[in-house]
Design a protein around this motif. Structure first.
Motif, short mmCIF file in Angstrom:
data_model
loop_
_atom_site.label_atom_id
_atom_site.label_comp_id
_atom_site.label_asym_id
_atom_site.label_seq_id
_atom_site.Cartn_x
_atom_site.Cartn_y
_atom_site.Cartn_z
N ILE A 72 61.67 -55.79 5.76
CA ILE A 72 61.29 -56.87 4.78
C ILE A 72 62.31 -58.05 5.26
O ILE A 72 63.27 -57.98 5.68
CB ILE A 72 61.81 -56.44 3.59
N ASP A 73 61.50 -59.16 5.30
CA ASP A 73 62.15 -60.51 5.78
C ASP A 73 62.88 -60.99 4.33
O ASP A 73 62.37 -61.46 3.49
CB ASP A 73 61.34 -61.48 6.05
N SER A 74 64.16 -60.93 4.36
CA SER A 74 64.87 -61.43 3.28
C SER A 74 64.83 -62.64 2.82
O SER A 74 65.01 -63.32 1.62
CB SER A 74 66.45 -60.97 3.57
N ASN A 75 64.28 -63.60 3.84
CA ASN A 75 64.20 -64.82 3.47
C ASN A 75 62.82 -65.01 2.50
O ASN A 75 62.66 -66.29 2.03
CB ASN A 75 63.90 -65.74 4.77
N LEU A 76 62.16 -64.36 2.57
CA LEU A 76 60.71 -64.18 2.17
C LEU A 76 60.80 -63.50 0.68
O LEU A 76 59.63 -63.76 -0.32
CB LEU A 76 59.55 -64.04 2.86
N CYS A 77 61.56 -62.32 0.54
CA CYS A 77 61.48 -61.53 -0.36
C CYS A 77 62.29 -62.06 -1.80
O CYS A 77 63.50 -62.52 -1.64
CB CYS A 77 62.29 -60.17 -0.01
N THR A 78 61.31 -61.93 -2.72
CA THR A 78 61.88 -62.30 -4.09
C THR A 78 61.97 -61.22 -5.18
O THR A 78 61.95 -61.39 -6.42
CB THR A 78 61.03 -63.44 -4.65
N GLU A 79 61.75 -60.07 -4.70
CA GLU A 79 61.56 -58.79 -5.49
C GLU A 79 60.38 -59.18 -6.31
O GLU A 79 60.41 -58.62 -7.61
CB GLU A 79 62.67 -58.34 -6.47
N CYS A 80 59.42 -59.85 -6.16
CA CYS A 80 58.23 -60.23 -6.93
C CYS A 80 58.53 -60.97 -8.03
O CYS A 80 57.56 -61.23 -8.66
CB CYS A 80 57.46 -58.97 -7.27
N VAL A 81 59.65 -61.43 -8.06
CA VAL A 81 60.13 -62.58 -9.22
C VAL A 81 58.90 -63.41 -9.19
O VAL A 81 58.91 -64.12 -8.17
CB VAL A 81 61.34 -62.96 -9.13
N GLY A 82 58.53 -64.11 -10.12
CA GLY A 82 57.52 -65.23 -10.09
C GLY A 82 55.99 -64.70 -10.02
O GLY A 82 55.11 -65.55 -10.13
N HIS A 83 56.07 -63.55 -9.46
CA HIS A 83 54.41 -62.91 -9.45
C HIS A 83 54.42 -61.63 -10.15
O HIS A 83 53.11 -61.65 -10.96
CB HIS A 83 54.47 -62.39 -8.02
N PHE A 84 55.25 -60.65 -10.41
CA PHE A 84 55.09 -59.50 -11.23
C PHE A 84 56.47 -59.33 -11.72
O PHE A 84 57.58 -59.67 -11.29
CB PHE A 84 54.65 -58.33 -10.17
N ASP A 85 56.52 -58.23 -12.73
CA ASP A 85 57.75 -57.84 -13.37
C ASP A 85 58.54 -56.96 -12.41
O ASP A 85 59.61 -56.79 -12.99
CB ASP A 85 57.30 -57.13 -14.72
N GLU A 86 58.04 -56.23 -11.59
CA GLU A 86 58.76 -55.26 -10.77
C GLU A 86 58.32 -55.42 -9.28
O GLU A 86 56.99 -55.72 -8.98
CB GLU A 86 58.77 -54.03 -11.15
N PRO A 87 59.05 -55.16 -8.45
CA PRO A 87 58.62 -55.23 -6.92
C PRO A 87 57.32 -54.27 -6.88
O PRO A 87 57.37 -53.01 -6.78
CB PRO A 87 59.66 -54.82 -6.21
N GLN A 88 56.22 -54.80 -6.28
CA GLN A 88 54.99 -54.15 -6.13
C GLN A 88 55.23 -52.95 -4.81
O GLN A 88 54.68 -51.92 -4.86
CB GLN A 88 54.00 -54.83 -5.83
N CYS A 89 55.99 -53.60 -4.10
CA CYS A 89 56.23 -52.40 -2.82
C CYS A 89 56.82 -51.20 -3.16
O CYS A 89 56.37 -50.16 -2.88
CB CYS A 89 57.26 -52.88 -1.57
N ARG A 90 57.67 -51.11 -4.19
CA ARG A 90 58.41 -50.07 -4.77
C ARG A 90 57.26 -49.22 -5.49
O ARG A 90 57.55 -48.05 -5.45
CB ARG A 90 59.49 -50.58 -5.55
N LEU A 91 56.57 -49.91 -6.20
CA LEU A 91 55.49 -49.26 -7.07
C LEU A 91 54.61 -48.11 -6.21
O LEU A 91 54.33 -47.20 -6.65
CB LEU A 91 54.64 -50.09 -8.04
N VAL A 92 54.14 -48.75 -5.09
CA VAL A 92 53.50 -47.91 -4.19
C VAL A 92 53.94 -47.24 -3.10
O VAL A 92 53.20 -46.23 -2.58
CB VAL A 92 52.47 -48.91 -3.24
N CYS A 93 55.37 -47.00 -2.82
CA CYS A 93 55.95 -46.41 -1.65
C CYS A 93 56.06 -44.81 -2.03
O CYS A 93 56.59 -44.48 -3.30
CB CYS A 93 57.27 -46.87 -1.57
N PRO A 94 55.35 -43.96 -1.25
CA PRO A 94 55.28 -42.51 -1.73
C PRO A 94 56.67 -41.98 -1.42
O PRO A 94 56.85 -40.90 -2.01
CB PRO A 94 54.21 -42.19 -0.92
N VAL A 95 57.52 -42.68 -0.61
CA VAL A 95 58.89 -41.89 -0.33
C VAL A 95 60.07 -42.53 -0.97
O VAL A 95 61.20 -42.09 -0.55
CB VAL A 95 58.92 -41.55 1.19
N ASP A 96 59.95 -43.64 -1.76
CA ASP A 96 61.02 -44.33 -2.35
C ASP A 96 61.95 -44.75 -1.47
O ASP A 96 63.23 -44.35 -1.60
CB ASP A 96 61.60 -43.21 -3.37
N CYS A 97 61.83 -45.35 -0.25
CA CYS A 97 62.49 -45.83 0.49
C CYS A 97 62.90 -47.42 0.73
O CYS A 97 63.34 -48.07 1.60
CB CYS A 97 62.17 -45.38 1.97
#
Length: 84
Positions: free
Chosen positions: A33-58
């Motif tokens: 994850i490029d920290s310069n581009l990651c907003t934790e989905c703030v402005g787009h969604f209520d929670e990070p979408q990558c975390r929602l779909v990650c099957p291993v919680d990493c």
């Protein structure tokens, strides 16, 4: 706070297309994850979408890139072209 992907990543390819900022890409061994581009989905969604779909919680918070909600919103606005 930007997110990071740990070495528990199994390269399942589900997180990358979910990122609205294009912050996730294939690294040398695992996705990163490029920290310069990651907003934790703030402005787009209520929670990070990558975390929602990650099957291993990493995908924890990256302690080296601590940001407040306000800073994440400012980054979102900058990335979206809403501010200069």
């Amino acid at each position: 706070m930007a997110l990071m992907i740990t070495d528990e990543c199994i390269n399942c390819d589900v997180c990358e297309p979910e990122c609205p900022n294009g912050a996730i890409s294939q690294g040398d061994e695992i996705y990163v994850i490029d920290s310069n581009l990651c907003t934790e989905c703030v402005g787009h969604f209520d929670e990070p979408q990558c975390r929602l779909v990650c099957p291993v919680d990493c995908i924890p918070n990256d302690p080296e890139h601590a940001e407040s909600s306000e800073q994440l919103m400012t980054k979102y606005k900058r990335l979206s072209g809403l501010v200069g």
